[in-house]
Design an enzyme around this catalytic site. Structure first.
Site, short mmCIF file in Angstrom:
data_model
loop_
_atom_site.label_atom_id
_atom_site.label_comp_id
_atom_site.label_asym_id
_atom_site.label_seq_id
_atom_site.Cartn_x
_atom_site.Cartn_y
_atom_site.Cartn_z
N TYR A 1 0.83 -1.21 0.00
CA TYR A 1 0.00 0.00 0.00
C TYR A 1 0.87 1.27 0.00
CZ TYR A 1 -3.06 3.55 2.19
OH TYR A 1 -3.74 4.69 2.50
N ASN B 1 8.25 -9.61 -2.33
CA ASN B 1 7.99 -11.06 -2.49
C ASN B 1 6.52 -11.34 -2.79
OD1 ASN B 1 6.68 -10.78 -0.07
ND2 ASN B 1 8.10 -12.02 1.13
N ALA C 1 8.86 -3.17 3.55
CA ALA C 1 8.36 -4.55 3.67
C ALA C 1 8.35 -4.99 5.13
CB ALA C 1 9.26 -5.49 2.87
N TYR D 1 4.53 -6.30 17.22
CA TYR D 1 4.70 -5.48 16.01
C TYR D 1 5.52 -4.22 16.34
CZ TYR D 1 3.63 -2.10 12.37
OH TYR D 1 3.74 -1.13 11.40
#
Ligand code: UFG
Length: 337
Positions: free
Chosen positions: A18, A39, A80, A147
């Site tokens: 995005y 990927n 990424a 995260y």
């Protein structure tokens, strides 16, 4: 512009995602020479609108070495990552592998070839539940999920790489990215989708029955969480400015990227109603684990030091751009791209 007398050569890792795909489009408009590495695990081939595309993974150290061997990269932008907070709690090692260990592979390949400029997609999640608002870059970091912890670990790794071998990095801590390019050729297409604005727009588009509001008893003006929404092209602009700073020899740094205004979940839903003119069914649901009540950035540092000037500050404009994208007929796009 930077000190380079030619177009900058940029490797965009995660350029099919995005935010990465908006970066590629922005860089293309600015005349950069772009290579995209992705990927396609969560990205989409058809979102890449420019540059040379290499399908590959940061786990492939030989591939990384070969990309840098040609000596044609001035700066790496790293988008990424695995980025679902809930998933990171359930499957932390996926996050440590994808976000930390694979970033170490990337940095190691850069070190080997002497490439010294790195721009990193960080997040407001590094702050966790902040003690003071608005959040500045010196607000204490205290991530409350893996995260955020993995993004902070990379920030730390970058600091160590600067001290160790002179890698210069700019970490950009995004608040709530949203919106889409005016062309509506690219936009947000997560699978599964967990973010508020695209979910409400899916309700407006008739692709979803209702939107659940996670918690209505927070200590905020209407009881729902406040977030700082920032248009994806404004994020791209900040990366571009950061890149030029690095190419001009700037030191490593960290910047918050937000609009410094908090909108509640209910305000977002109301704005979607206004923009789309559609009925939105709302269901009150329990709080989502780990959601801070308020996340609002102080982005003065990016404005002052980078000269960053967000162009899409109104929530209505951000939602209008996302709505144009959501009205596309996605049935024309196959699952694999
Ligand atoms: N929300 C709902 N219903 C939904 C989805 C979201 O009420 O169906 C609420 C959330 O509880 C939250 C707000 O809408 O209060 C925004 O939620 P998002 O999932 O859109 O975004 P987050 O603020 O949770 O997450 C964003 C980034 C993350 C980053 C985080 C930092 O997307 O990558 O900010 O805390 F980690």
């Amino acid at each position: 512009m930077s000190d380079l007398s030619r177009a900058p050569r940029v490797l965009v890792v995660g350029g099919a995602g995005y935010i990465g795909s908006h970066m590629v489009k922005y860089l293309d408009k600015k005349g950069a020479e772009i290579t995209v590495l992705d990927n396609l695990s969560t990205g989409h081939r058809d979102l890449i609108t420019a540059g040379k595309f290499i399908e590959g993974d940061l786990g492939d150290t030989e591939l990384l070495d070969s990309i840098f061997e040609e000596g044609n990269i001035d700066v790496v932008m790293h988008f990424a990552a695995s980025s679902l907070v809930g998933e990171s709690v359930a499957d932390p090692l996926k996050y440590y592998v994808n976000n930390v260990s694979r970033t170490a592979n990337l940095l190691s390949a850069m070190q080997h070839r002497g490439i010294k400029n790195f721009i990193f997609s960080s997040t407001a999640a590094v702050y966790g539940e902040p003690d003071t608002l608005p959040i500045t870059e010196t607000t204490r970091t205290n991530p409350t999920n893996p995260y955020g912890a993995t993004k902070l670990a990379v920030e730390r790794m970058l600091k160590d790489c600067d001290a160790g071998f002179g890698l210069k990095s700019i970490c950009l801590r995004y608040f709530n990215a949203c919106g889409a390019d005016e062309s509506a050729i690219i936009g947000e297409r997560h699978q599964p989708e967990t973010h508020l604005i695209p979910l409400v727009l899916q309700v407006a588009a008739g692709r979803r029955e209702h939107i659940s509001v996670f918690g209505n008893d927070y200590e905020t003006k209407d009881g729902t969480c406040l977030r700082d929404y920032i248009h994806v092209n404004d994020l791209a602009q900040a990366h571009y400015l950061a890149m030029n700073e690095l190419l001009d020899g700037a030191d490593s740094s960290i910047y918050n990227l937000g609009n410094s205004t908090g909108f509640s979940v209910r305000q977002v839903i109301d704005q979607v109603r206004l923009v789309t003119n559609e009925k939105i069914n709302v269901i009150d649901a329990p709080r989502r684990v780990g959601d801070p009540a308020v996340l609002v950035a102080d982005s003065a540092k990016a404005r002052q030091e980078l000269g960053w000037q967000p162009q899409y500050e109104s929530l209505a404009v951000m939602i209008e751009s996302a709505w144009a994208w959501h009205q596309r007929d996605f049935s024309e796009i196959s699952e694999n791209n």
